[in-house]
Write an enzyme that holds these catalytic residues in place. Structure first.
Site, mmCIF file in Angstrom:
data_model
loop_
_atom_site.group_PDB
_atom_site.id
_atom_site.type_symbol
_atom_site.label_atom_id
_atom_site.label_comp_id
_atom_site.label_asym_id
_atom_site.label_seq_id
_atom_site.Cartn_x
_atom_site.Cartn_y
_atom_site.Cartn_z
ATOM 1 N N ASP A 169 49.886 -104.302 -13.640
ATOM 2 C CA ASP A 169 48.876 -105.182 -14.229
ATOM 3 C C ASP A 169 49.410 -105.966 -15.425
ATOM 4 O O ASP A 169 50.012 -105.399 -16.337
ATOM 5 C CB ASP A 169 47.688 -104.325 -14.656
ATOM 6 N N SER A 184 45.887 -110.151 -14.411
ATOM 7 C CA SER A 184 44.991 -109.336 -13.614
ATOM 8 C C SER A 184 43.957 -110.221 -12.899
ATOM 9 O O SER A 184 44.325 -111.123 -12.166
ATOM 10 C CB SER A 184 44.342 -108.268 -14.499
#
Length: 324
Positions: free
Chosen positions: A152, A38
């Site tokens: 993510d 991320s």
């Protein structure tokens, strides 16, 4: 020292990674490997490409309104935010560069949303690797790459230690963005509750940010109100005292805050298992209370906090190494 870094996920708290890298640089340490999930993938990719200083200068000038424009709200995609514009800005800084060309070995970690497996991206375009890893569930739309639907990296691997396990490093450092704050500082950060007047002000001023139809549709949804509402509060607006966790008061969380907190809890639990399997030589923990997950306009102060935490941790490590 030769240092291998694992940079964790955690939204805007990821600016603290920049502070850690600044401290390592000032001490003359050599980064020989980076993995990230991320925001950790974004900061790590920019550092590996030697473009982090340029990004830091750009990010430090962002305002709340500029961040909202860059996040590009949407009602038709698989997420409230498309984030295409912010990636355009990152691409402008990075240039047309591939992971294979980077002077520092780099791994971006994403999640295959179809197979449910973690994906290590160690080849291909750096901007694609970053875009896939930052697709926060329910917020930022997934990224399609090489026939896979990617989300993510923090979904399965919020602190990616495994990719740096074989790095030729003297020290491995993990930077977690899910640390606990001291008890005296515990409080719910996402405290500003959107009100009717507040949303009306945003509606009147939204035409320059995105089209009116999109704005109106988003404001009719609880998640849209929660996400967009956090960008229109004045920086000096007092927090709602009802969210304090002292005494018998319970926090009042809207739908977005419940989702955000749930993700934080799950990622913290996963990170503990990862650290048990791949213990780093040094763990730097950034408290969750440093900032809210979408406070991307607070780069300067979060970077400073990251550098302070890194300084204390590195001092401790160096003292331990010097003891007989």
């Amino acid at each position: 020292m030769r240092v291998a870094l694992a940079l964790g996920s955690g939204g805007a708290r990821g600016y603290a990674h920049i502070g850690v890298l600044n401290e390592l640089r000032e001490r003359g340490h050599d980064v020989v490997g980076i993995s990230g999930s991320s925001m950790g993938a974004l900061v790590g990719g920019l550092e590996a490409a030697d473009k982090l200083d340029e990004f830091t200068l750009w990010a430090s000038g962002l305002t709340q309104r500029a961040v909202l424009r860059l996040l590009d709200p949407s009602i038709t995609s698989a997420g409230v935010l498309r984030a295409g514009r912010i990636l355009d800005a990152v691409r402008d800084i990075l240039g047309d560069v591939t992971i294979e060309e980077l002077p520092i070995p780099y791994t971006s970690v994403a999640t295959d949303l179809v197979t449910g497996k973690s994906v290590w991206m160690q080849r291909g375009r750096v901007d694609d690797a970053i875009r896939a890893s930052i697709a926060i569930p329910g917020l930022i739309t997934p990224h399609v790459l090489d026939g896979r639907l990617l989300g993510d990296g923090g979904i399965l691997d919020p602190l990616p230690m495994a990719p740096i396990a074989a790095a030729p490093a003297d020290v491995t450092i993990a930077v977690s963005l899910a640390g606990e704050a001291p008890a005296a500082e515990q409080r719910v950060q996402d405290a500003r509750q959107p009100t009717t007047d507040w949303l009306s002000r945003m509606w009147r001023s939204s035409s320059s940010l995105f089209d009116n139809k999109t704005a109106h549709s988003l404001l009719e949804t609880p998640t849209g109100r929660a996400v967009l509402g956090r960008f229109v509060a004045a920086d000096d607006e007092p927090l709602d005292e009802s969210v304090e966790t002292t005494g018998h008061e319970l926090p009042k969380l809207n739908s977005f805050e419940v989702m955000n907190r749930s993700i934080d809890i799950a990622q913290a639990a996963l990170a503990r298992h990862i650290l048990a399997a791949y213990p780093p030589d040094l763990l730097i923990e950034v408290p969750r209370t440093v900032c809210r997950s979408l406070d991307f306009h607070r780069a300067a102060e979060v970077i400073e906090i990251g550098q302070e935490l890194a300084s204390v941790a590195l001092d401790t490590l160096e003292r331990a190494d010097s003891e007989p």
